[in-house]
Design a protein around this motif. Sequence first.
Motif, short mmCIF file in Angstrom:
data_model
loop_
_atom_site.label_atom_id
_atom_site.label_comp_id
_atom_site.label_asym_id
_atom_site.label_seq_id
_atom_site.Cartn_x
_atom_site.Cartn_y
_atom_site.Cartn_z
N ILE A 107 -5.32 1.76 4.21
CA ILE A 107 -4.78 0.39 4.24
C ILE A 107 -3.40 0.37 4.88
CG2 ILE A 107 -3.98 -1.53 2.80
CD1 ILE A 107 -6.22 -0.80 0.83
N HIS A 147 -11.09 -1.37 3.46
CA HIS A 147 -10.67 -0.24 2.62
C HIS A 147 -10.29 -0.70 1.22
CE1 HIS A 147 -10.82 2.73 5.80
NE2 HIS A 147 -10.14 1.94 6.60
N PHE A 148 -9.90 -1.96 1.09
CA PHE A 148 -9.49 -2.49 -0.22
C PHE A 148 -10.66 -2.48 -1.20
CE2 PHE A 148 -8.86 -6.12 -3.14
CZ PHE A 148 -7.66 -5.74 -3.72
N GLN A 152 -7.98 -3.70 6.61
CA GLN A 152 -7.37 -3.51 5.29
C GLN A 152 -8.33 -3.96 4.19
OE1 GLN A 152 -3.61 -5.66 5.65
NE2 GLN A 152 -2.52 -3.73 5.98
N ALA A 195 0.84 -1.21 0.00
CA ALA A 195 0.00 0.00 0.00
C ALA A 195 0.87 1.26 0.00
CB ALA A 195 -0.93 0.00 1.21
#
Length: 592
Positions: free
Chosen positions: A516, A528-529, A525, A478
Amino acid sequence: MKNSKIVIYAGLLVVGVLLGWLLFGGSSDEETNHNHDTTEETNQMWTCSMHPQIMQPEPGDCPICGMDLIPAESGSDGLLADQFKLTENAMALANIQTTVVGKGNVEDNTIKLSGKIAENEEANSVQVSYFSGRIERLNVSFTGEEVRKGQLLATIYSPELYAAQQELITAASLKASQPALYKAVRNKLKLWKLSENQINQIEETGKVKENFPVYATVSGTVTEKLVEQGDYIKQGQPLLKIANLNTVWGNFDVYENQIDRFKKGQEVMITTNAYPNKEFKGTVDFIDPVLNNKTRTVTLRVVLNNKDDVFKPGMFVTATIEGSTANNDEVIIIPASAVLWTGERSVVYLKTNPNQPVFEMREIKLGNQMGNQYEVLEGLFAGNEIVTNGTFTVDAAAQLQGKKSMMNKDGGKAMTGHEGHMGMDNNASNKENDLASMDERVEVPKNFQEQLKAVYSDYIILKNALVKEDLNSATGSARSLLNNLGKVDMTLLSDNKTHNRWMSLEGNIKSSATSISKASDIKTQRDHFKHLSSHLINAVQLYGINEKVYVEFCPMADNNKGAYWLSKEEKVINPYFGDAMLTCGEVKQVIE
């Protein structure tokens, strides 16, 4: 005299011209206006307030409910408020294909249900203590441990049991004179689950035992430890929960419109990601009589033989059941590729004009999935033309044009990253107004595409890290993505509209990737991915990276709301569940 006649004739001529203009000039203008109004009336479409999918070129009655049709609102481009148009070039680039909806009988009449493995509650038991005391030794170290009937589970020191043994020894010496007392003392010990042999041994030896054993009354797997060594316990207090996993339950959710398709004893074929090439047979054992008000589903239960320890509680499974349609009549069937899910809604894109690429989102209600097709219960009619390939491209165009879309059911342009930070002030609003619709691939320099491709490559590394549930690797990728995102040179985009589009997307990508990189667990994570994926899909679709990219979708991600991601390969490897559901999902679109 002659001159005066000339003046008179000239005056008569002027008066004649004026009268002619007054009599005929106005009617010409009036005719022009009339023709203009006639043209407008010709373009006027009529719709039903209760059934907006009805569109007719003239007033009349709604063919569904019989209400009077009303004039449909349209924009300056001649389209209705929720409609938008793509160019022929965009249609070709995205390989957008449509299909006319029709009624028919389902060829592959099977129903697929998703569910989970659970313990068979009928085979569960709780191991309790039959006397109070202190646990001197607990022989079960961890949950998941196998135990056998008669196995020593614990030893307990019990003051009550100690005193009862002394009473037995005393009563044994008086049993000839007081047999009733002797018998009562023995029965008291039996209630504490001491065996005849144990009681006889105490009586014969005359010795009191300090610690007494607790033996397993059933065989199975320890699913929960309720006490620890050294704990004081009461009579009847639970010590362990033991499950017999020789049989397990498969619990599946059935929507209320599907209930009449199932019955007790129906044969079911079960598949699981752990054994993708195997099928397991079972039968419907129970259908919950109570509907879950939150999910609008009932639980269908299948009992499965698990003597080979194939199924683990919590494992995701899929059931395939031979079903039938609602009334054994012809039903409206559409390809699964036409449907987009939001978790709460199912939507398709309707081509409203057979001769032009004009589209509109339509919310529908689905019935059963039959192979690669869905039964449609509400929202479509035979003869409707819907998008069956390139659906995601059409949805992205709807979003950017501020029309109703999969994630924005009310329409209107969504607040972007840059504009969110500016509180949607005047400058932000101007930026939104400058954003053109994504109705075709934007021509950008190859250098820009290469820079965007570097961002995409970091995204793929991040996706693979989430598949492996590698927190540190996901954090690192990220950060690398953010670094490459900062290297994208937006000055390469000379056109104002194209430039502003990238600023909007870049802000959203940056926000999601930053979240992330700062997350402390895989779950956050992954949350938000899904947002990062949505924004990057739009960017890759809009600008291209000179590489084939697969848009994939899992309907069970994000608490069954569904989520998308990008992939370099057609094979589905799910980043939202890891090993639990590694192959859950399907390819929704290919971006060339």
